[in-house]
Design a protein around this motif. Structure first.
Motif, PDB file in Angstrom:
ATOM      1  N   PRO A 148       0.801  -1.236   0.000  1.00 15.58           N
ATOM      2  CA  PRO A 148       0.000   0.000   0.000  1.00 15.58           C
ATOM      3  C   PRO A 148       0.830   1.282   0.000  1.00 15.58           C
ATOM      4  CG  PRO A 148      -0.884  -1.549   1.576  1.00 15.58           C
ATOM      5  CD  PRO A 148       0.371  -2.145   1.053  1.00 15.58           C
ATOM      6  N   THR A 149       2.062   1.221   0.524  1.00 18.80           N
ATOM      7  CA  THR A 149       2.884   2.434   0.515  1.00 18.80           C
ATOM      8  C   THR A 149       3.346   2.798  -0.887  1.00 18.80           C
ATOM      9  OG1 THR A 149       4.845   1.118   0.971  1.00 18.80           O
ATOM     10  CG2 THR A 149       3.692   2.071   2.851  1.00 18.80           C
ATOM     11  N   GLN A 150       3.354   1.843  -1.801  1.00 16.47           N
ATOM     12  CA  GLN A 150       3.754   2.146  -3.175  1.00 16.47           C
ATOM     13  C   GLN A 150       2.666   2.903  -3.935  1.00 16.47           C
ATOM     14  OE1 GLN A 150       4.583  -1.861  -4.353  1.00 16.47           O
ATOM     15  NE2 GLN A 150       6.788  -1.637  -3.983  1.00 16.47           N
ATOM     16  N   LEU A 151       1.484   2.989  -3.358  1.00 14.84           N
ATOM     17  CA  LEU A 151       0.380   3.693  -4.008  1.00 14.84           C
ATOM     18  C   LEU A 151       0.248   5.139  -3.530  1.00 14.84           C
ATOM     19  CD1 LEU A 151      -2.213   0.835  -3.737  1.00 14.84           C
ATOM     20  CD2 LEU A 151      -0.884   1.474  -5.729  1.00 14.84           C
ATOM     21  N   LEU A 152       1.088   5.547  -2.603  1.00 13.67           N
ATOM     22  CA  LEU A 152       1.012   6.909  -2.074  1.00 13.67           C
ATOM     23  C   LEU A 152       1.776   7.853  -3.006  1.00 13.67           C
ATOM     24  CD1 LEU A 152       1.691   6.054   1.669  1.00 13.67           C
ATOM     25  CD2 LEU A 152      -0.499   6.521   0.601  1.00 13.67           C
ATOM     26  N   TYR A 153       1.125   8.256  -4.086  1.00 10.94           N
ATOM     27  CA  TYR A 153       1.794   9.089  -5.072  1.00 10.94           C
ATOM     28  C   TYR A 153       1.910  10.537  -4.619  1.00 10.94           C
ATOM     29  CZ  TYR A 153       0.617   5.081  -7.932  1.00 10.94           C
ATOM     30  OH  TYR A 153       0.483   3.813  -8.415  1.00 10.94           O
ATOM     31  N   PRO A 161       8.874  10.936  -1.684  1.00 13.21           N
ATOM     32  CA  PRO A 161       9.422   9.567  -1.696  1.00 13.21           C
ATOM     33  C   PRO A 161      10.120   9.162  -0.399  1.00 13.21           C
ATOM     34  CG  PRO A 161      10.575  10.981  -3.269  1.00 13.21           C
ATOM     35  CD  PRO A 161       9.405  11.738  -2.778  1.00 13.21           C
ATOM     36  N   TRP A 162      10.712  10.106   0.326  1.00 13.94           N
ATOM     37  CA  TRP A 162      11.395   9.718   1.567  1.00 13.94           C
ATOM     38  C   TRP A 162      10.430   9.456   2.711  1.00 13.94           C
ATOM     39  CZ3 TRP A 162      11.672  14.654  -0.420  1.00 13.94           C
ATOM     40  CH2 TRP A 162      11.081  15.651   0.336  1.00 13.94           C
ATOM     41  N   LEU A 163       9.143   9.785   2.527  1.00 14.07           N
ATOM     42  CA  LEU A 163       8.157   9.529   3.574  1.00 14.07           C
ATOM     43  C   LEU A 163       7.282   8.317   3.286  1.00 14.07           C
ATOM     44  CD1 LEU A 163       6.894  13.110   4.474  1.00 14.07           C
ATOM     45  CD2 LEU A 163       8.315  11.609   5.838  1.00 14.07           C
ATOM     46  N   ARG A 164       7.403   7.727   2.109  1.00 11.52           N
ATOM     47  CA  ARG A 164       6.543   6.585   1.772  1.00 11.52           C
ATOM     48  C   ARG A 164       6.960   5.359   2.569  1.00 11.52           C
ATOM     49  NH1 ARG A 164       6.813   7.432  -4.617  1.00 11.52           N
ATOM     50  NH2 ARG A 164       5.757   9.437  -4.640  1.00 11.52           N
ATOM     51  N   GLY A 165       6.087   4.937   3.448  1.00 15.53           N
ATOM     52  CA  GLY A 165       6.325   3.717   4.214  1.00 15.53           C
ATOM     53  C   GLY A 165       7.453   3.824   5.210  1.00 15.53           C
ATOM     54  N   VAL A 166       7.790   5.031   5.651  1.00 14.45           N
ATOM     55  CA  VAL A 166       8.903   5.179   6.580  1.00 14.45           C
ATOM     56  C   VAL A 166       8.438   4.868   8.000  1.00 14.45           C
ATOM     57  CG1 VAL A 166       8.565   7.639   7.078  1.00 14.45           C
ATOM     58  CG2 VAL A 166      10.842   6.685   7.145  1.00 14.45           C
ATOM     59  N   GLN A 167       9.333   4.247   8.740  1.00 13.81           N
ATOM     60  CA  GLN A 167       9.096   3.986  10.151  1.00 13.81           C
ATOM     61  C   GLN A 167      10.351   4.390  10.893  1.00 13.81           C
ATOM     62  OE1 GLN A 167       8.200  -0.149  10.362  1.00 13.81           O
ATOM     63  NE2 GLN A 167       6.032   0.146   9.924  1.00 13.81           N
ATOM     64  N   GLY A 168      10.189   5.168  11.922  1.00 14.69           N
ATOM     65  CA  GLY A 168      11.359   5.584  12.684  1.00 14.69           C
ATOM     66  C   GLY A 168      11.161   6.967  13.244  1.00 14.69           C
ATOM     67  N   ASN A 169      12.199   7.416  13.938  1.00 15.99           N
ATOM     68  CA  ASN A 169      12.139   8.734  14.559  1.00 15.99           C
ATOM     69  C   ASN A 169      12.567   9.807  13.552  1.00 15.99           C
ATOM     70  OD1 ASN A 169      14.899   8.456  14.444  1.00 15.99           O
ATOM     71  ND2 ASN A 169      15.098   7.880  16.600  1.00 15.99           N
ATOM     72  N   GLU A 170      12.624  11.061  14.023  1.00 15.91           N
ATOM     73  CA  GLU A 170      12.936  12.180  13.126  1.00 15.91           C
ATOM     74  C   GLU A 170      14.330  12.051  12.536  1.00 15.91           C
ATOM     75  OE1 GLU A 170      13.304  17.061  13.245  1.00 15.91           O
ATOM     76  OE2 GLU A 170      12.972  15.951  15.105  1.00 15.91           O
ATOM     77  N   TYR A 171      15.267  11.586  13.316  1.00 15.99           N
ATOM     78  CA  TYR A 171      16.643  11.439  12.841  1.00 15.99           C
ATOM     79  C   TYR A 171      16.718  10.448  11.676  1.00 15.99           C
ATOM     80  CZ  TYR A 171      21.601  10.190  12.946  1.00 15.99           C
ATOM     81  OH  TYR A 171      22.907   9.932  12.608  1.00 15.99           O
ATOM     82  N   GLN A 172      16.040   9.319  11.802  1.00 16.37           N
ATOM     83  CA  GLN A 172      16.059   8.317  10.740  1.00 16.37           C
ATOM     84  C   GLN A 172      15.354   8.820   9.479  1.00 16.37           C
ATOM     85  OE1 GLN A 172      14.209   5.340  13.096  1.00 16.37           O
ATOM     86  NE2 GLN A 172      16.138   4.439  13.772  1.00 16.37           N
TER      87      GLN A 172
END
Length: 190
Positions: A122-127, A131-142
Motif C-alpha cells: 500500500p505504501t507504493q500507491l502513495l503518489y 518519496p522519503w516519507l513513503r512507508g517510513v518507520q522511525g524517529n525524526e533522525y532516521q
C-alpha cells in the motif's frame, strides 16, 4: 449703524469676561473677547432628561439574518413559508465516492499478475507523498537521514543550498542529542 455695532460690542464686552492684552488697546481686546469668549461647556447630563427622551436607538437599519430569540421563527412576511433548501440527494456513484478505498487491501489480495508474482504494498500507491516519507518507520533522525540520502542524488544541495544546510544542521543536532541521551543496552551492566 456703527454706533449700534459699537454699543453691541461694549455690552458684550461687559457681559463676557475677557483678558486684557498687555500693550494693546482696549477696543482690540473687546473685539477679541467677542470672537474668543471664555465659555465652559456643560459636561454632564441629568439622568431624568435622558430617560424622558426614551430609549437610545441601537443598531438602526440592521436586519438580523439568523433567528436567535423565541421558539417559533416568524419572518417579516408571515404569508410566505420559511426558506428551506430543496433536497438534492448525493450522487453516491461519482468517481470520488465509487473509488474510495479501492487500494486499501491490495497487499491482502495477492499478486496482480501470475507472471511476475509481485505484490504491491500500500505504501507504493502513495503518489502524493514525498518519496522519503513513503512507508517510513522511525524517529525524526532516521527520517532525515533517509531524506538526505534520497535528495542528494537529485542536486538538492545546488538547487536549495539554505534548506540543504538546515537539513544537515538538524541531522547533526539530532545525532549529538541521541548520542548523549539515548540509553544503550550494552551499557546496562557496566
Amino acid at each position: 449703524m456703527t454706533s449700534l455695532l459699537g454699543s453691541m460690542i461694549s455690552t458684550l464686552g461687559m457681559a463676557l469676561r475677557y483678558r486684557p492684552l498687555i500693550g494693546v488697546s482696549s477696543q482690540v481686546s473687546k473685539a477679541n473677547a467677542l470672537f474668543n469668549p471664555e465659555w465652559t461647556t456643560v459636561r454632564f447630563r441629568y439622568h431624568a432628561d435622558k430617560v424622558a427622551k426614551g430609549p437610545v436607538p441601537r443598531r438602526h437599519g440592521y436586519e438580523e439574518k439568523l433567528f436567535q430569540s423565541g421558539l417559533l421563527p416568524r419572518t417579516a412576511f408571515p404569508d410566505r413559508p420559511l426558506p428551506i433548501p430543496t433536497y438534492r440527494p448525493k450522487n453516491s456513484w461519482n468517481e470520488k465516492r465509487a473509488l474510495f478505498g479501492q487500494n486499501d487491501y491490495i497487499d491482502i489480495l495477492g499478486p496482480l499478475n501470475e507472471i511476475s508474482q509481485k505484490t504491491l504494498h500500500p505504501t507504493q500507491l502513495l503518489y502524493h507523498v514525498p518519496p522519503w516519507l513513503r512507508g517510513v518507520q522511525g524517529n525524526e533522525y532516521q527520517v532525515l537521514l533517509r531524506r538526505r540520502k534520497i535528495v542528494q542524488k537529485k542536486g538538492y544541495a545546488l538547487g536549495h543550498p539554505t534548506k540543504w544546510a538546515a537539513l544537515n544542521t538538524r541531522i547533526k543536532k539530532l545525532y549529538t542529542y541521541l548520542n548523549h541521551k539515548t540509553k544503550s543496552p550494552f551499557w546496562k551492566h557496566a
